[in-house]
Enzyme design. Structure first.
Site, PDB file in Angstrom:
ATOM      1  N   ASP A 134      -1.305  -7.359  11.987  1.00 45.06           N
ATOM      2  CA  ASP A 134      -0.329  -6.373  11.517  1.00 45.06           C
ATOM      3  C   ASP A 134      -0.495  -6.519   9.904  1.00 45.06           C
ATOM      4  O   ASP A 134      -0.122  -7.573   9.488  1.00 45.06           O
ATOM      5  CB  ASP A 134       1.068  -6.283  11.844  1.00 45.06           C
ATOM      6  CG  ASP A 134       2.003  -5.207  11.087  1.00 45.06           C
ATOM      7  OD1 ASP A 134       1.461  -4.629  10.221  1.00 45.06           O
ATOM      8  OD2 ASP A 134       3.149  -5.033  11.393  1.00 45.06           O
ATOM      9  N   TYR A 181      -2.729   6.066  -2.022  1.00 44.12           N
ATOM     10  CA  TYR A 181      -3.605   6.215  -0.965  1.00 44.12           C
ATOM     11  C   TYR A 181      -4.945   5.859  -2.087  1.00 44.12           C
ATOM     12  O   TYR A 181      -5.731   4.879  -1.616  1.00 44.12           O
ATOM     13  CB  TYR A 181      -4.060   7.223  -0.159  1.00 44.12           C
ATOM     14  CG  TYR A 181      -5.090   7.304   0.646  1.00 44.12           C
ATOM     15  CD1 TYR A 181      -5.148   6.598   1.845  1.00 44.12           C
ATOM     16  CD2 TYR A 181      -6.492   8.306   0.608  1.00 44.12           C
ATOM     17  CE1 TYR A 181      -6.266   6.645   2.690  1.00 44.12           C
ATOM     18  CE2 TYR A 181      -7.435   8.219   1.433  1.00 44.12           C
ATOM     19  CZ  TYR A 181      -7.351   7.441   2.601  1.00 44.12           C
ATOM     20  OH  TYR A 181      -8.387   7.295   3.513  1.00 44.12           O
ATOM     21  N   ASN A 183     -11.767  -1.635   8.549  1.00 50.25           N
ATOM     22  CA  ASN A 183     -11.523  -0.418   8.882  1.00 50.25           C
ATOM     23  C   ASN A 183     -10.234   0.184   8.915  1.00 50.25           C
ATOM     24  O   ASN A 183     -10.019   1.270   8.734  1.00 50.25           O
ATOM     25  CB  ASN A 183     -12.360  -0.167  10.136  1.00 50.25           C
ATOM     26  CG  ASN A 183     -11.844   1.298  10.752  1.00 50.25           C
ATOM     27  OD1 ASN A 183     -12.524   2.211  10.309  1.00 50.25           O
ATOM     28  ND2 ASN A 183     -11.229   1.366  11.767  1.00 50.25           N
ATOM     29  N   LYS A 203      -7.945   2.651  -2.035  1.00 50.99           N
ATOM     30  CA  LYS A 203      -9.206   3.059  -1.801  1.00 50.99           C
ATOM     31  C   LYS A 203     -10.353   2.609  -2.825  1.00 50.99           C
ATOM     32  O   LYS A 203     -11.321   2.351  -2.550  1.00 50.99           O
ATOM     33  CB  LYS A 203      -9.434   4.447  -1.357  1.00 50.99           C
ATOM     34  CG  LYS A 203      -8.649   4.664   0.274  1.00 50.99           C
ATOM     35  CD  LYS A 203      -9.421   3.834   1.376  1.00 50.99           C
ATOM     36  CE  LYS A 203      -8.684   4.109   2.645  1.00 50.99           C
ATOM     37  NZ  LYS A 203      -9.385   3.407   3.813  1.00 50.99           N
TER      38      LYS A 203
END
Ligand SMILES: NC(=O)c1ccc[n+]([C@@H]2O[C@H](COP(=O)([O-])OP(=O)(O)OC[C@H]3O[C@@H](n4cnc5c(N)ncnc54)[C@H](OP(=O)(O)O)[C@@H]3O)[C@@H](O)[C@H]2O)c1
Length: 333
Positions: free
Chosen positions: A102, A214, A129, A218
């Site tokens: 986790d 997000y 991933n 990334k």
């Protein structure tokens, strides 16, 4: 899997990837994929087991009951054995094992790495991933913004704990092909203008949109692939945007976004199914054409990252920040 060429406006320069033809024999190798109970991670495991037959694939994903863990392992094992054409028939079948992980907790990442290292002396392929998008504002157990903490910092911690084993594996054989594939996204372009808001990373970043949160996680992942490649020339690293693919992520997004729900019927016009979209993961894991430290869009197209993803100063600052946050965790100095 049949030969696949990704389609869609952003995929015009796509390279054909044929899993049966292009995945080499991986006999004796060990692979670890995070988020491999999810769509892209699972399909990567299936195709590698089906065509490359590494010795073992570790599926690292959120803890679940024994029955659910077994279901994940059985599904990959079963689907991998449904087509063997092109696989090295002398290689034994791949054993699939589940690891609890986790990313919202350093303790869990450390425990996952420790369990893996207790079982293995080598690691040939690490696929970072797992990922989340558009979750409620919040922080991880250590207090980092949840997208950043889970998508980036947790993966950076796991990579740091496993790099010595990756490097050791690379040193065992001249010309060994040992890889770290980091799954970023074209969504990295949605990061704030300066790329990463360092002063806010220890908050929920409540004043930022989910797209910015997000996006900055990334962007950081693209820098992670570059930093690992630069620091460890024995390894081959790559960051990828997998394409726009109909996965569990789309399902999660649709729960949160009216726009996604309204456009769902026409999603197949601009998204591809997992069976097609998986080509980019597989290409990055196996292609001899991968240049270490590079970001690729599907399939194998470099140079499309944003200015902040190329920014060397940001790269240095991120690494310094990362080392500060991870200092002392799991024996990291
Ligand atoms: N699909 C696309 O179009 C697309 C586009 C760009 C980038 N990507 C990237 O591709 C990667 C794979 O996503 P996907 O499309 O295959 O979506 P997915 O099916 O939702 O897979 C994501 C996986 O991450 C796992 N995960 C979530 N929270 C976690 C945590 N706290 N710790 C460990 N694992 C956790 C999920 O577990 P549970 O399912 O058990 O929650 C799931 O297995 C992601 O990094 C995503 O950002 C996808």
């Amino acid at each position: 899997m049949a030969r696949v060429t990704l389609l869609g406006s952003r995929n015009k320069s796509a390279t054909a990837f044929d899993a049966a033809r292009d995945i080499p024999c991986m006999a004796g190798k060990v692979v670890l994929i995070t988020g491999a109970a999810g769509d892209l991670g699972r399909q990567t495991a299936i195709e590698l087991a089906r065509h490359g037959r590494p010795a073992r694939i570790y599926v690292a994903d959120l803890p679940r009951g024994e029955k659910a863990r077994k279901a994940v392992v059985d599904r990959i094992t079963h689907e991998a054995s449904t087509e063997t054409e092109g696989a090295d028939i002398l290689a034994p079948r791949t054993e699939v094992r589940f690891l609890d992980l986790d990313f919202r907790s350093f303790e869990s990442v450390k425990a996952c790495a420790a369990e893996f290292l207790a079982a293995e002396k080598r690691l040939d392929v690490l696929v970072l991933n797992a990922g989340i998008i558009r979750v409620a504002t919040g922080t991880t157990k250590e207090g980092h913004e949840v997208h950043f903490g889970l998508n980036y910092l947790g993966h950076a911690l796991l990579a740091k704990l496993l790099v010595p084993t990756l490097v050791h594996t690379a040193q065992q054989q001249l010309g060994a092909d040992v890889r770290v594939v980091v799954v970023s996204s074209e969504g990295h372009a949605m990061a704030p203008k300066r790329g990463i808001q360092f002063d806010k990373l220890r908050t929920g970043c409540a004043d930022m949109s989910y797209a910015q949160r997000y996006g900055q996680s990334k962007v950081a992942l693209i820098h992670l692939a570059r930093a690992l490649g630069r620091q460890h020339p024995e390894l081959k690293t790559a960051a990828v945007h997998p394409g726009r693919i109909l996965t569990g992520m789309a399902t999660a997004l649709s729960k949160e976004s009216l726009l996604v729900r309204v456009t769902a019927p026409i999603a197949p016009l601009f998204c591809v199914p997992v069976s097609v979209g998986i080509a980019n993961h597989l290409w990055a894991v196996t292609s001899p054409a991968v240049v270490s430290g590079t970001y690729y869009e599907p399939v194998g197209v470099s140079g499309k990252e944003s200015a902040v993803a190329k920014d060397k100063d940001l790269s240095g600052r991120l690494w310094e920040w990362t080392e500060g946050e991870l200092k002392g965790v799991g024996g990291i100095v």
